[in-house]
Write a protein that holds these residues in place. Sequence first.
Motif, PDB file in Angstrom:
ATOM      1  N   LEU A 297      14.282  -3.974  -2.461  1.00  0.00           N
ATOM      2  CA  LEU A 297      15.496  -2.984  -3.060  1.00  0.00           C
ATOM      3  C   LEU A 297      15.290  -1.620  -2.378  1.00  0.00           C
ATOM      4  CD1 LEU A 297      15.838  -4.312  -6.600  1.00  0.00           C
ATOM      5  CD2 LEU A 297      17.092  -4.905  -4.516  1.00  0.00           C
ATOM      6  N   ASN A 298      15.440  -1.321  -1.138  1.00  0.00           N
ATOM      7  CA  ASN A 298      14.984  -0.195  -0.611  1.00  0.00           C
ATOM      8  C   ASN A 298      16.435   0.753  -0.653  1.00  0.00           C
ATOM      9  OD1 ASN A 298      15.964  -2.322   1.669  1.00  0.00           O
ATOM     10  ND2 ASN A 298      16.491  -0.528   2.647  1.00  0.00           N
ATOM     11  N   GLY A 299      16.186   1.943  -0.283  1.00  0.00           N
ATOM     12  CA  GLY A 299      17.484   2.811  -0.181  1.00  0.00           C
ATOM     13  C   GLY A 299      18.150   2.553   1.093  1.00  0.00           C
ATOM     14  N   SER A 300      18.695   3.690   1.464  1.00  0.00           N
ATOM     15  CA  SER A 300      19.674   3.980   2.565  1.00  0.00           C
ATOM     16  C   SER A 300      19.058   3.874   3.699  1.00  0.00           C
ATOM     17  CB  SER A 300      20.557   5.178   2.309  1.00  0.00           C
ATOM     18  OG  SER A 300      19.818   6.331   2.502  1.00  0.00           O
ATOM     19  N   ALA A 301      17.559   4.337   3.802  1.00  0.00           N
ATOM     20  CA  ALA A 301      16.963   4.545   4.978  1.00  0.00           C
ATOM     21  C   ALA A 301      15.605   3.609   4.917  1.00  0.00           C
ATOM     22  CB  ALA A 301      16.688   5.911   5.391  1.00  0.00           C
ATOM     23  N   SER A 302      15.380   2.742   5.771  1.00  0.00           N
ATOM     24  CA  SER A 302      14.339   1.788   5.658  1.00  0.00           C
ATOM     25  C   SER A 302      12.827   2.564   6.232  1.00  0.00           C
ATOM     26  CB  SER A 302      14.458   0.495   6.419  1.00  0.00           C
ATOM     27  OG  SER A 302      14.465   0.656   7.888  1.00  0.00           O
ATOM     28  N   ASP A 303      13.449   3.646   6.759  1.00  0.00           N
ATOM     29  CA  ASP A 303      12.104   4.549   7.056  1.00  0.00           C
ATOM     30  C   ASP A 303      11.059   5.189   6.036  1.00  0.00           C
ATOM     31  OD1 ASP A 303      10.636   5.490   9.618  1.00  0.00           O
ATOM     32  OD2 ASP A 303      11.133   7.563   9.066  1.00  0.00           O
ATOM     33  N   ALA A 304      11.785   4.990   4.869  1.00  0.00           N
ATOM     34  CA  ALA A 304      11.091   5.695   3.747  1.00  0.00           C
ATOM     35  C   ALA A 304      10.026   4.957   3.279  1.00  0.00           C
ATOM     36  CB  ALA A 304      12.260   6.019   2.594  1.00  0.00           C
ATOM     37  N   GLY A 305       8.938   5.856   2.529  1.00  0.00           N
ATOM     38  CA  GLY A 305       7.908   4.987   2.001  1.00  0.00           C
ATOM     39  C   GLY A 305       8.312   4.248   0.786  1.00  0.00           C
ATOM     40  N   ALA A 306       7.909   3.184   0.658  1.00  0.00           N
ATOM     41  CA  ALA A 306       8.039   2.318  -0.544  1.00  0.00           C
ATOM     42  C   ALA A 306       7.644   2.710  -1.687  1.00  0.00           C
ATOM     43  CB  ALA A 306       7.479   0.876  -0.095  1.00  0.00           C
ATOM     44  N   VAL A 307       6.240   3.319  -1.747  1.00  0.00           N
ATOM     45  CA  VAL A 307       5.907   3.422  -3.129  1.00  0.00           C
ATOM     46  C   VAL A 307       6.402   4.725  -3.732  1.00  0.00           C
ATOM     47  CG1 VAL A 307       3.557   4.135  -4.588  1.00  0.00           C
ATOM     48  CG2 VAL A 307       3.666   2.197  -2.839  1.00  0.00           C
ATOM     49  N   GLY A 308       6.440   5.731  -2.955  1.00  0.00           N
ATOM     50  CA  GLY A 308       6.964   6.922  -3.503  1.00  0.00           C
ATOM     51  C   GLY A 308       8.398   6.576  -4.021  1.00  0.00           C
TER      52      GLY A 308
ATOM     53  N   GLY B  85       0.793  -1.233  -0.120  1.00  0.00           N
ATOM     54  CA  GLY B  85       0.020  -0.076  -0.008  1.00  0.00           C
ATOM     55  C   GLY B  85       0.931   1.269  -0.001  1.00  0.00           C
ATOM     56  N   ALA B  86       0.198   2.278  -0.277  1.00  0.00           N
ATOM     57  CA  ALA B  86       1.101   3.507  -0.499  1.00  0.00           C
ATOM     58  C   ALA B  86       1.588   4.326   0.573  1.00  0.00           C
ATOM     59  CB  ALA B  86       0.114   4.443  -1.178  1.00  0.00           C
ATOM     60  N   GLY B  87       0.825   3.662   1.896  1.00  0.00           N
ATOM     61  CA  GLY B  87       1.682   4.249   3.109  1.00  0.00           C
ATOM     62  C   GLY B  87       2.639   3.414   3.809  1.00  0.00           C
ATOM     63  N   VAL B  88       2.788   2.302   3.201  1.00  0.00           N
ATOM     64  CA  VAL B  88       3.658   1.484   3.936  1.00  0.00           C
ATOM     65  C   VAL B  88       5.098   1.938   3.619  1.00  0.00           C
ATOM     66  CG1 VAL B  88       4.625  -1.122   3.879  1.00  0.00           C
ATOM     67  CG2 VAL B  88       2.236  -0.515   3.579  1.00  0.00           C
TER      68      VAL B  88
END
Length: 402
Positions: free
Chosen positions: A70-81, A50-53
């Motif tokens: 395949l996340n970036g440097s911080a796992s706190d970022a939203g996945a969809v954006g 979902g868009a808020g995950v």
Amino acid sequence: MQWAAAHREPVGVQSTGHGADLPMEGGLLLTTGRMQELEVDPRHRVARIGAGVRWRRVIDEVAPHGLAVLNGSASDAGAVGYTLGGGLPVLGRVFGFAADHLRGLDVVTPDGRLRHVDARHEPELFALLRGGKGNLGVVTSMTLGLVRLEQLYGGGIFYPGRDALEVLSAFSRWAPGLPESASTSVALRWMPHDPIVPEQLNHQLLVHLRFCWVGGAAEGAAALEPMREVSRPLLDAVGPMDYRDIDRVHMDATRPGLYVLTGEFLRDFDAAAVAALLQRAGPGSGCPLPEVGIRLMGGAFARSDGMADAVSGRDAAFFLEMIGWLAPHVAAATPPALAEILRAMAPWSTGRAFVNMHGVPGGETEHARAWSEDVYARLVKAKALYDPDNLLRFQHVVGQGG
């Protein structure tokens, strides 16, 4: 969206707080934080998100199955954006951009219509959403392919800031020869006081080497050995790791703050580029930026999956990434410092920016640098088709004069 279209009311979209770089005056703000749908199918290696995950939740859900995202440097970022902007993963040289793994999207276009798009259903819209960011609609969920990850060797090495020339010079010679199993970056960092940062590293300029090896520890250690012989590290935290600990690689600050992220794809990072960067951001430069880094590109970053997309940077050798702090005592100094480094590194630039880390671009010419000429023309054409009234006019907008 139907209401906004009927009232010609502009719309902004926000999830986790990343990318809130420009003020929004008037209009309707949609926050997607409550869209917490998450379904994982480990057998077929896909997840519906979902868009808020945020990435952290997905990582924790898939890791027990020997899978990763395949996340970036911080796992706190939203996945969809993050994924809509292409997504620049920590393990990108092995697996490519995050957008390369998109299987499908649910998107509400500005006419208020919910569309399910993928490679077979509205393929052009799907292609442009894979790296085109939020110009053409509001994505409510995505279906993403997961990657198998059995062994990971990674972490970070911190060197004293006074050895920046030696470390960056060694990095510029070492990194281009690495096999695709290795993903790496190096950064000049002013370390904050943050729970994730070891106490002995607080409040000093350091050189931070980030390294990940997909495979066995012995092979990873052998590949990293040349950099371990450079300088005398203050902390060497590289070793076998669980993907759930991936934030240990970059050690991004965990406290919310007013930041601006910008960068530039580079065709090279040679000795002259090292000197130019250190003159503006190295020891004694007075640079107010908390982080200036160089990320190795190539490998799987350079390859597409054969489907059309809007991802930029496949032809780059490196990526220059900068974080500016907009706290009151440095807010005035930050934009000039970012601009000065970009000017200094222009001789090595490919001319392309990355939409997820483009900062606050100016007019349409600057906005367009996030894509190739062909992709930008396709985005402008699609914008006119799906959003003729430019309802989605905040943040990184194509066409409409920027």
